[in-house]
Design an enzyme around this catalytic site. Sequence first.
Site, PDB file in Angstrom:
ATOM      1  N   ASP A  28       0.863  -1.185   0.000  1.00  0.00           N
ATOM      2  CA  ASP A  28       0.000   0.000   0.000  1.00  0.00           C
ATOM      3  C   ASP A  28       0.904   1.241   0.000  1.00  0.00           C
ATOM      4  O   ASP A  28       1.863   1.327   0.769  1.00  0.00           O
ATOM      5  CB  ASP A  28      -0.903  -0.010   1.236  1.00  0.00           C
ATOM      6  CG  ASP A  28      -2.031   1.008   1.134  1.00  0.00           C
ATOM      7  OD1 ASP A  28      -3.197   0.583   1.122  1.00  0.00           O
ATOM      8  OD2 ASP A  28      -1.738   2.223   1.081  1.00  0.00           O
ATOM      9  N   ILE A  29       0.601   2.180  -0.870  1.00  0.00           N
ATOM     10  CA  ILE A  29       1.452   3.351  -1.056  1.00  0.00           C
ATOM     11  C   ILE A  29       1.390   4.314   0.147  1.00  0.00           C
ATOM     12  O   ILE A  29       2.309   5.109   0.358  1.00  0.00           O
ATOM     13  CB  ILE A  29       1.096   4.078  -2.387  1.00  0.00           C
ATOM     14  CG1 ILE A  29       2.231   4.978  -2.845  1.00  0.00           C
ATOM     15  CG2 ILE A  29      -0.185   4.864  -2.289  1.00  0.00           C
ATOM     16  CD1 ILE A  29       3.474   4.252  -3.280  1.00  0.00           C
ATOM     17  N   GLU A  87     -12.328   3.394  -1.149  1.00  0.00           N
ATOM     18  CA  GLU A  87     -11.579   4.342  -1.972  1.00  0.00           C
ATOM     19  C   GLU A  87     -11.391   3.839  -3.400  1.00  0.00           C
ATOM     20  O   GLU A  87     -11.634   4.573  -4.352  1.00  0.00           O
ATOM     21  CB  GLU A  87     -10.214   4.572  -1.301  1.00  0.00           C
ATOM     22  CG  GLU A  87      -9.435   5.762  -1.790  1.00  0.00           C
ATOM     23  CD  GLU A  87      -8.059   5.812  -1.137  1.00  0.00           C
ATOM     24  OE1 GLU A  87      -7.070   5.844  -1.876  1.00  0.00           O
ATOM     25  OE2 GLU A  87      -7.992   5.793   0.117  1.00  0.00           O
ATOM     26  N   HIS A  92     -10.016  -5.697  -2.748  1.00  0.00           N
ATOM     27  CA  HIS A  92      -8.667  -5.953  -2.252  1.00  0.00           C
ATOM     28  C   HIS A  92      -8.708  -6.256  -0.763  1.00  0.00           C
ATOM     29  O   HIS A  92      -9.558  -5.749  -0.040  1.00  0.00           O
ATOM     30  CB  HIS A  92      -7.737  -4.766  -2.533  1.00  0.00           C
ATOM     31  CG  HIS A  92      -8.274  -3.442  -2.088  1.00  0.00           C
ATOM     32  ND1 HIS A  92      -9.202  -2.745  -2.826  1.00  0.00           N
ATOM     33  CD2 HIS A  92      -8.031  -2.691  -0.994  1.00  0.00           C
ATOM     34  CE1 HIS A  92      -9.504  -1.618  -2.208  1.00  0.00           C
ATOM     35  NE2 HIS A  92      -8.814  -1.560  -1.086  1.00  0.00           N
ATOM     36  N   HIS A  94      -6.511  -5.981   2.720  1.00  0.00           N
ATOM     37  CA  HIS A  94      -5.369  -5.340   3.379  1.00  0.00           C
ATOM     38  C   HIS A  94      -4.733  -6.336   4.348  1.00  0.00           C
ATOM     39  O   HIS A  94      -5.441  -6.922   5.181  1.00  0.00           O
ATOM     40  CB  HIS A  94      -5.819  -4.134   4.210  1.00  0.00           C
ATOM     41  CG  HIS A  94      -6.387  -2.990   3.436  1.00  0.00           C
ATOM     42  ND1 HIS A  94      -5.646  -1.856   3.122  1.00  0.00           N
ATOM     43  CD2 HIS A  94      -7.626  -2.776   2.923  1.00  0.00           C
ATOM     44  CE1 HIS A  94      -6.423  -1.001   2.451  1.00  0.00           C
ATOM     45  NE2 HIS A  94      -7.621  -1.526   2.329  1.00  0.00           N
TER      46      HIS A  94
HETATM   47  P1  AMP Z   1      -9.818   1.274   0.333  1.00  0.00           P
HETATM   48  O1  AMP Z   1     -10.411   1.196  -1.042  1.00  0.00           O
HETATM   49  O2  AMP Z   1     -10.663   2.099   1.256  1.00  0.00           O
HETATM   50  O3  AMP Z   1      -9.530  -0.100   0.914  1.00  0.00           O
HETATM   51  O4  AMP Z   1      -8.425   2.035   0.219  1.00  0.00           O
HETATM   52  C1  AMP Z   1      -7.588   1.861  -0.904  1.00  0.00           C
HETATM   53  C2  AMP Z   1      -6.157   1.660  -0.465  1.00  0.00           C
HETATM   54  O5  AMP Z   1      -5.365   1.619  -1.626  1.00  0.00           O
HETATM   55  C3  AMP Z   1      -5.610   2.781   0.423  1.00  0.00           C
HETATM   56  O6  AMP Z   1      -5.038   2.213   1.600  1.00  0.00           O
HETATM   57  C4  AMP Z   1      -4.572   3.462  -0.479  1.00  0.00           C
HETATM   58  O7  AMP Z   1      -3.445   3.934   0.255  1.00  0.00           O
HETATM   59  C5  AMP Z   1      -4.191   2.346  -1.426  1.00  0.00           C
HETATM   60  N1  AMP Z   1      -3.750   2.821  -2.736  1.00  0.00           N
HETATM   61  C6  AMP Z   1      -4.360   3.708  -3.547  1.00  0.00           C
HETATM   62  N2  AMP Z   1      -3.657   3.894  -4.674  1.00  0.00           N
HETATM   63  C7  AMP Z   1      -2.563   3.100  -4.575  1.00  0.00           C
HETATM   64  C8  AMP Z   1      -1.442   2.846  -5.414  1.00  0.00           C
HETATM   65  N3  AMP Z   1      -1.299   3.441  -6.608  1.00  0.00           N
HETATM   66  N4  AMP Z   1      -0.488   1.982  -4.980  1.00  0.00           N
HETATM   67  C9  AMP Z   1      -0.629   1.370  -3.798  1.00  0.00           C
HETATM   68  N5  AMP Z   1      -1.661   1.554  -2.952  1.00  0.00           N
HETATM   69  C10 AMP Z   1      -2.621   2.411  -3.338  1.00  0.00           C
END
Ligand code: AMP
Length: 131
Positions: A28-29, A87, A92, A94
């Site tokens: 995760d970025i 988001e 996905h 975590h």
């Molecule tokens: P959520 O959809 O609420 O589970 O959150 C999306 C997750 O994806 C967040 O923790 C972001 O930090 C992560 N995220 C978003 N864009 C990227 C990316 N380009 N590379 C890695 N992680 C990402």
Amino acid sequence: MTIFSKIIAGEIPSYKVAEDDKFYAFLDINPVNWGHTLVVPKEETDYIFDIDDATLGEMMVFAKKVAVALKKAVPCRKVGVTVLGLEVPHAHIHLVPLQKEGDMDFSSKISNPDAEKMQWIAKNIAEEFNA
Ligand code: AMP
């Protein structure tokens, strides 16, 4: 195409840790803790519980393999598992290395994590995954 599909296709860079024919795992970025990893299916589905039973089972087994590698690479008490998906509309899981409950606090993320440290962590997890 979701941002995660672009990552899987190699159009956007990622700190990749593992991959097979159906799933892809990367850091995760904006990690909530060092080693915070995302596991995604290559086929796009927004909501995780819309994924068919067989694929969802395979996804959890793949996540388990990643978690085993993650725990070796980033020593921790346990690897925590969370699904949010508020988001990015691409299902996905975590995976977060935990020493204490507060290590899974999604309201407090590491912003601008050091790229070299992220690369090093991803490499170590990948090596354990492929061992
Ligand atoms: P959520 O959809 O609420 O589970 O959150 C999306 C997750 O994806 C967040 O923790 C972001 O930090 C992560 N995220 C978003 N864009 C990227 C990316 N380009 N590379 C890695 N992680 C990402």
